[in-house]
Design a protein around this motif. Structure first.
Motif, PDB file in Angstrom:
ATOM      1  N   ILE A  90       0.792  -1.223   0.225  1.00 48.25           N
ATOM      2  CA  ILE A  90       0.216  -0.065  -0.042  1.00 48.25           C
ATOM      3  C   ILE A  90       0.877   1.321  -0.075  1.00 48.25           C
ATOM      4  N   LYS A  91       1.872   1.247   0.709  1.00 47.04           N
ATOM      5  CA  LYS A  91       2.817   2.504   0.942  1.00 47.04           C
ATOM      6  C   LYS A  91       3.339   2.752  -0.440  1.00 47.04           C
ATOM      7  N   ALA A  92       3.969   1.737  -1.290  1.00 46.42           N
ATOM      8  CA  ALA A  92       4.655   1.986  -2.289  1.00 46.42           C
ATOM      9  C   ALA A  92       3.750   2.444  -3.513  1.00 46.42           C
ATOM     10  N   ASN A  93       2.421   1.714  -3.571  1.00 40.26           N
ATOM     11  CA  ASN A  93       1.566   1.634  -4.637  1.00 40.26           C
ATOM     12  C   ASN A  93      -0.060   2.327  -4.538  1.00 40.26           C
ATOM     13  N   MET A  94      -0.322   2.633  -3.395  1.00 36.45           N
ATOM     14  CA  MET A  94      -1.656   3.103  -3.366  1.00 36.45           C
ATOM     15  C   MET A  94      -1.542   4.331  -2.613  1.00 36.45           C
ATOM     16  N   PRO A  95      -3.074   5.166  -2.811  1.00 38.01           N
ATOM     17  CA  PRO A  95      -3.747   4.952  -3.684  1.00 38.01           C
ATOM     18  C   PRO A  95      -3.338   5.036  -5.169  1.00 38.01           C
ATOM     19  N   PHE A  96      -4.201   4.322  -5.874  1.00 36.66           N
ATOM     20  CA  PHE A  96      -3.869   4.214  -7.241  1.00 36.66           C
ATOM     21  C   PHE A  96      -3.907   5.485  -7.845  1.00 36.66           C
ATOM     22  N   GLY A  97      -2.626   5.794  -8.590  1.00 35.15           N
ATOM     23  CA  GLY A  97      -2.400   7.077  -9.173  1.00 35.15           C
ATOM     24  C   GLY A  97      -1.773   8.059  -8.119  1.00 35.15           C
ATOM     25  N   ARG A  98      -1.550   7.582  -6.944  1.00 37.43           N
ATOM     26  CA  ARG A  98      -0.950   8.577  -5.903  1.00 37.43           C
ATOM     27  C   ARG A  98      -0.035   7.622  -4.873  1.00 37.43           C
ATOM     28  N   PRO A  99       0.867   6.887  -5.426  1.00 30.91           N
ATOM     29  CA  PRO A  99       1.694   6.123  -4.587  1.00 30.91           C
ATOM     30  C   PRO A  99       2.491   6.696  -3.848  1.00 30.91           C
ATOM     31  N   GLY A 100       2.792   6.414  -2.639  1.00 36.08           N
ATOM     32  CA  GLY A 100       3.552   7.214  -1.602  1.00 36.08           C
ATOM     33  C   GLY A 100       2.949   8.458  -1.026  1.00 36.08           C
ATOM     34  N   SER A 101       1.812   8.346  -1.159  1.00 39.20           N
ATOM     35  CA  SER A 101       1.168   9.716  -0.632  1.00 39.20           C
ATOM     36  C   SER A 101       0.644   9.470   0.781  1.00 39.20           C
ATOM     37  N   LEU A 102       0.496   8.148   1.155  1.00 45.55           N
ATOM     38  CA  LEU A 102       0.164   7.988   2.589  1.00 45.55           C
ATOM     39  C   LEU A 102       1.166   7.961   3.271  1.00 45.55           C
ATOM     40  N   THR A 103       1.170   8.529   4.539  1.00 45.33           N
ATOM     41  CA  THR A 103       2.393   7.932   5.765  1.00 45.33           C
ATOM     42  C   THR A 103       2.752   6.531   5.933  1.00 45.33           C
ATOM     43  N   ASP A 104       3.780   6.379   6.628  1.00 46.48           N
ATOM     44  CA  ASP A 104       3.778   5.065   6.968  1.00 46.48           C
ATOM     45  C   ASP A 104       2.880   4.532   7.808  1.00 46.48           C
ATOM     46  N   GLN A 105       2.054   5.284   9.000  1.00 43.22           N
ATOM     47  CA  GLN A 105       1.113   5.162   9.833  1.00 43.22           C
ATOM     48  C   GLN A 105      -0.066   4.931   9.141  1.00 43.22           C
ATOM     49  N   GLN A 106      -0.272   5.539   8.382  1.00 42.33           N
ATOM     50  CA  GLN A 106      -1.510   5.423   7.605  1.00 42.33           C
ATOM     51  C   GLN A 106      -1.520   3.933   6.887  1.00 42.33           C
ATOM     52  N   ALA A 107      -0.560   3.818   6.209  1.00 45.76           N
ATOM     53  CA  ALA A 107      -0.458   2.654   5.351  1.00 45.76           C
ATOM     54  C   ALA A 107      -0.382   1.236   6.348  1.00 45.76           C
ATOM     55  N   TRP A 108       0.051   1.267   7.456  1.00 46.20           N
ATOM     56  CA  TRP A 108      -0.122   0.412   8.367  1.00 46.20           C
ATOM     57  C   TRP A 108      -1.570   0.073   9.009  1.00 46.20           C
ATOM     58  N   ASP A 109      -2.022   1.271   9.358  1.00 48.46           N
ATOM     59  CA  ASP A 109      -3.317   1.302   9.753  1.00 48.46           C
ATOM     60  C   ASP A 109      -4.392   0.609   8.823  1.00 48.46           C
ATOM     61  N   VAL A 110      -4.427   1.204   7.679  1.00 53.74           N
ATOM     62  CA  VAL A 110      -5.310   0.708   6.487  1.00 53.74           C
ATOM     63  C   VAL A 110      -5.145  -0.781   6.028  1.00 53.74           C
ATOM     64  N   ALA A 111      -3.718  -1.085   6.009  1.00 51.30           N
ATOM     65  CA  ALA A 111      -3.387  -2.459   5.917  1.00 51.30           C
ATOM     66  C   ALA A 111      -3.966  -3.381   7.129  1.00 51.30           C
ATOM     67  N   ALA A 112      -3.976  -3.048   8.384  1.00 50.65           N
ATOM     68  CA  ALA A 112      -4.729  -3.594   9.134  1.00 50.65           C
ATOM     69  C   ALA A 112      -6.012  -3.779   9.124  1.00 50.65           C
ATOM     70  N   TYR A 113      -6.526  -2.618   8.679  1.00 48.17           N
ATOM     71  CA  TYR A 113      -7.905  -2.676   8.643  1.00 48.17           C
ATOM     72  C   TYR A 113      -8.659  -3.508   7.585  1.00 48.17           C
ATOM     73  N   ILE A 114      -7.924  -3.623   6.446  1.00 47.44           N
ATOM     74  CA  ILE A 114      -8.449  -4.707   5.225  1.00 47.44           C
ATOM     75  C   ILE A 114      -8.031  -6.026   5.762  1.00 47.44           C
ATOM     76  N   ASP A 115      -6.914  -6.390   6.696  1.00 46.51           N
ATOM     77  CA  ASP A 115      -6.451  -7.800   6.820  1.00 46.51           C
ATOM     78  C   ASP A 115      -7.359  -8.220   8.092  1.00 46.51           C
ATOM     79  N   SER A 116      -8.224  -7.319   8.698  1.00 54.09           N
ATOM     80  CA  SER A 116      -8.986  -7.773   9.833  1.00 54.09           C
ATOM     81  C   SER A 116     -10.510  -8.166   9.355  1.00 54.09           C
ATOM     82  N   HIS A 117     -10.603  -8.118   8.176  1.00 51.44           N
ATOM     83  CA  HIS A 117     -11.759  -8.865   7.715  1.00 51.44           C
ATOM     84  C   HIS A 117     -11.764 -10.370   7.147  1.00 51.44           C
TER      85      HIS A 117
END
Length: 269
Positions: free
Chosen positions: A193-220
């Motif tokens: 996610i950090k390297a590639n997302m959001p689509f068209g805006r790679p690298g725009s999330l902070t490390d914290q945001q990438a970890w938080d949203v990855a955890a949210y996705i993988d908690s389902h």
């Protein structure tokens, strides 16, 4: 791409890679294609590109405790990331299948001129350290709705075009990768996610945001790990020890890992 039989194999491999469920539907149990994780038809740096993977095998892999060939790695992708239907080991193409020959030929063509036996810049997903604050599902839900839901939907189920091709992949539930896939591990998903997302805006999330949203996705909840023969607790000890994963945890009153259809999917929380 060249003409002749070699070019034909490259084209078949490219088609399988970008429209996997259409061209080898007997070996796909979800709505994903190879290029949903290996972006730009396997060409994009920092999205596990195939030009970097081709020369890296055979290689010893600690996760399997054995030497894996490129065909082995592709088979594992079919079994876990593509959730190949069938037996415990999945219904990946049989060893020596034309599917492997075409995919490997396509990857070899992408890697033309690249050195073998060394890690190339842009290989894999650039790993990011876990934040000192860990990760938080509530923050992740906010990041998801602000940055991911436009393409993947608030329900995380993605979208498909008029021909049934997945334009944006489902991130959990029946149509997504199963619990045995690398992307079901929070650290792997955060790196992607950090390297590639959001689509068209790679690298725009902070490390914290990438970890938080990855955890949210993988908690389902998602499809069952095909290696699981006994209980979720037994599989967690055998196949998921040491992972940064929600497999085997109880969240929102649901034991994660039993799989979609075996007690119902966890709704977004």
């Amino acid at each position: 791409m060249p003409d002749g039989p070699y070019g034909d194999a490259i084209r078949r491999g490219s088609n399988i890679f970008t429209r996997t469920g259409l061209h080898v539907k007997d070996h796909v149990g979800n709505q994903l294609s190879c290029d949903n994780c290996h972006l730009d038809a396997g060409r994009r740096a920092n999205a596990a590109p195939m030009w970097a993977a081709y020369g890296a095998y055979p290689a010893f892999r600690a996760t399997t405790g054995s030497v894996s060939t490129l065909e082995d790695r592709i088979a594992a992708c079919f079994t876990y990331s593509m959730n190949a239907p069938g037996s415990v080991s999945g219904k990946a193409p049989a060893p020596g299948s034309q599917v492997y020959r075409d995919l490997v030929t396509y990857m070899a063509w992408l890697a033309n001129g690249a050195p073998a036996g060394e890690r190339l810049r842009g290989a894999g997903y650039p790993r990011i350290s876990k934040p000192s604050d860990g990760y938080d599902l509530n923050r992740g839900r906010v990041v998801f709705r602000q940055n991911c839901a436009q393409c993947h939907g608030v329900d995380g189920q993605g979208s498909r075009d008029g021909q049934g091709h997945t334009t944006f992949p489902p991130l959990w539930g029946r149509g997504s990768y199963n619990w045995g896939a690398g992307m079901a591990q929070v650290d792997m998903a955060a790196a992607f996610i950090k390297a590639n997302m959001p689509f068209g805006r790679p690298g725009s999330l902070t490390d914290q945001q990438a970890w938080d949203v990855a955890a949210y996705i993988d908690s389902h909840e998602r499809p069952k790990d095909p290696r699981q023969n006994g209980t979720v607790a037994q599989a967690a000890r055998k196949d998921h020890a040491g992972e940064d994963s929600f497999y085997g945890t109880t969240l929102r009153g649901h034991l994660l890992g039993i799989g979609v259809g075996a007690g119902g999917a966890v709704e977004p929380g």
